[in-house]
Design an enzyme around this catalytic site. Sequence first.
Site, short mmCIF file in Angstrom:
data_model
loop_
_atom_site.label_atom_id
_atom_site.label_comp_id
_atom_site.label_asym_id
_atom_site.label_seq_id
_atom_site.Cartn_x
_atom_site.Cartn_y
_atom_site.Cartn_z
N THR A 81 0.85 -1.20 0.00
CA THR A 81 0.00 0.00 0.00
C THR A 81 0.88 1.25 0.00
OG1 THR A 81 -1.88 -1.06 1.06
CG2 THR A 81 -1.69 1.32 1.34
N GLN A 131 0.40 -9.98 -5.45
CA GLN A 131 -0.03 -11.37 -5.59
C GLN A 131 0.79 -12.12 -6.65
OE1 GLN A 131 -2.17 -12.69 -3.54
NE2 GLN A 131 -3.32 -10.96 -2.71
N THR A 182 13.09 6.21 10.83
CA THR A 182 14.08 5.23 11.27
C THR A 182 13.86 3.91 10.54
OG1 THR A 182 14.21 6.26 13.43
CG2 THR A 182 15.00 4.00 13.27
N CYS A 194 -23.35 -9.08 3.08
CA CYS A 194 -24.54 -8.26 2.93
C CYS A 194 -25.15 -7.97 4.30
CB CYS A 194 -25.56 -8.90 2.00
SG CYS A 194 -26.54 -10.20 2.72
#
Lengths: 397, 376
Positions: free
Chosen positions: B70, B178, B234, B320
Amino acid sequence: MNYSHVVIRYGELGTKGKNKIDFINMLNKNIKNTFKDIKEIEVIKRHDRIYLVLNGADNNIIKERLMHIAGIQNFSFAKMVNNNLEEIKNESLRQASLIEKGTFKVVVKRADKTFPYHSDEVVRAIAGPILRNTEHKVDVHNPSFYLRVEIRRDGSFIFSEVIQGAGGFPLGVLGKVLMLTSGGLDSPVALYLMLRRGIKVEAIHFASPPYTSQEALIKVTDLLERFSDIQETIKLHVIPFTSLQEAIYRYCDESYAITIMRRMMYRISELIAKKHNCLALASGESIGQVASQTLESLQVINEVTSMPVIRPLATMDKLEIINTAKKIGTYDISIRPFIDCCTIFTPVNPVTKPRLEKARMFEERFDYMSYINECIENEEIIYIKKDSIDKDIEEFL
Amino acid sequence: MIYLDNAATTRTDDEILDDYYKLCKKYYANASSNHYLGREAARFLNASRKQIASLLGVKNVEVYFTSGATESNNIAIIGTCHAHKKRGKHLITTKIEHPSVLNVFKYLEKEGYEVTYLSVDSSGVISLDELKEILRNDTILVSIMGVNNEIGSIMPISECGRIIKENSNAYFHVDATQLIGKHKINMTNIDFLSFSAHKIHGLKGSGALIKKENVRIEPIIFGGKQEEGLRPGTLNWQVDVMLAKTLRKALENMDEKRAYIEELRDYLFDELSKIDKVYLNSTKKGSPYIINFSLEGYPSEVVVSGLEDDGFLVSTLSACSTNKVKKSYVLEALNLEPFRASSSIRVSLNQDITKKDLEGFIESLKKILNRIGGNF
């Protein structure tokens, strides 16, 4: 290639008469030490050879390390078979068939005189099947490869390639020198050449904090660590040089500062060398490279010591030195941009032809011996070893 | 318990965990410190960087350690846009990228960049012709994932790279989360590569960005000089060392390992396709590590919960709530029957799973479908 042994041959040692045994024992010890971390390897000493029994150890690592061991003339990876003509023939054919098509010559050494066939007979017995089963042809004058067989008590060693070793003498038998080490390009190369000859080294480094940074010293220790494969522990004498250097600039003409500084360094080095049983001094000076390395300068600088000063780079040019530094892996460390005590106070116009009387005159202006004693009292000794960290890095990665 | 959710994360390798603990206990200094402890840390870090570089066929200076894919995606995409906006403001990505790429592009749209989202076919693969058509003079970046995280489709990364380099001056970013450790990666035309350690049995909070040396980007986080200023803070160097080890282990016998997973995948495909109302969303052209299927007429979260009761942990992306059905945007992009996007289940594999485990899984699935069948 499925080798079982390495056959190691000594070089100049053979010529050294009664010292030979000491030399071989030292070489044997050094080789054992080099491979002590590879538990598969056995070292076997014979009167004219040392054998490594490989037991499956990695050939590349062994080759790399053997090439740096002083006192080895050359070595060969070999397969040992029983002293049986059939086995010798088969192994010879196997090795020959793995080599790219070419011309060959069979060389047989029959050291075990109890072997029932003469060398010539063995040569013919080996060459026949190779000619019949491969595309190789015989060329006894200028073959593209040799097939060598050494028939000994222990067995018959069959091999083709002979790899050049470092030459020189086993590290330690020639005594010890004190090497002036800056962190630049030259001194590590000079140090390497000393080690390769088989001369043990201690190093001396002049530090001028705060003018030189801690990084300059780190550079030196990193450089010396490069040689830990050849000499397990290197003793580094770090001399705090600041007050002496400041005094030189206070009392002497700037153009003579480097000359005087070098004289002081040699004075200190000589005292340290004597204290630590070093038989000579060594430096990375190369004639004419900089102002302090002209013959005139060297003469004035050298005047302060009666010890032999070895300058392995004396006649090498900068390019040769750089190439060697790259080869031995010190180049990248040496070019790290940190100033050392030679560069920090560099005068604008250093004298290229200093005069001894003038140098002496400047030195008379201050009590340099008290500064020198202070330097020596405050020396710090660092033992540079291949640290466990390298092993750790390997393990953790 | 059989863990079948390896695309979400993997179990940390025992050796990695043990070594990480040992490394932290023995060496703790800041890798930027000038004392010897710091230098030792720096040597570990350099050796790790070198190992990752050589495993991927790039230069040491092209490896940047991050907290994971990310962060790598954000640094690469935003950093490129900010550094090259004078040359153009057009960006290309796909409709089925991971949110850590997709939402970065959404953010850049607000900053005034124009983004083209490539569509995919029913197997989840983009069209090379469409990519070639869409490339413009002012396209500065193309970002395409290596393997889709929901359905396992493999994008033609090498061909994309070639087309991008032949037809534009755009940089090419690949989210390889992936892909890495499972399929071969050729870095030739790739400018940026992002990946995480935890998808290949490494530590969480660990990853890297590969950035080609000649590509200039702006930092998005500001601080010290660590990682050339692109990833200040760091250095988490013990974790970075473990990333190098994780990657080495993942790449060892990669083809043999994948062949084993393919056998498992083939078995699952065969069995799943025999079950009524089960529709495979993954194809055999995709990565065998990810198998996605939908259930017609069964609420997937009930099935998932039933599987969990039997000890099989899988993932559903379409949970859901009472009156709102959450749909998978990835499956929607495949343009299949509408129910598929709201009833998908993802099974993702690793080396520890055996065929016997999967037989149990199929049995459990059939049992649950039988039990709840007709109730919905």
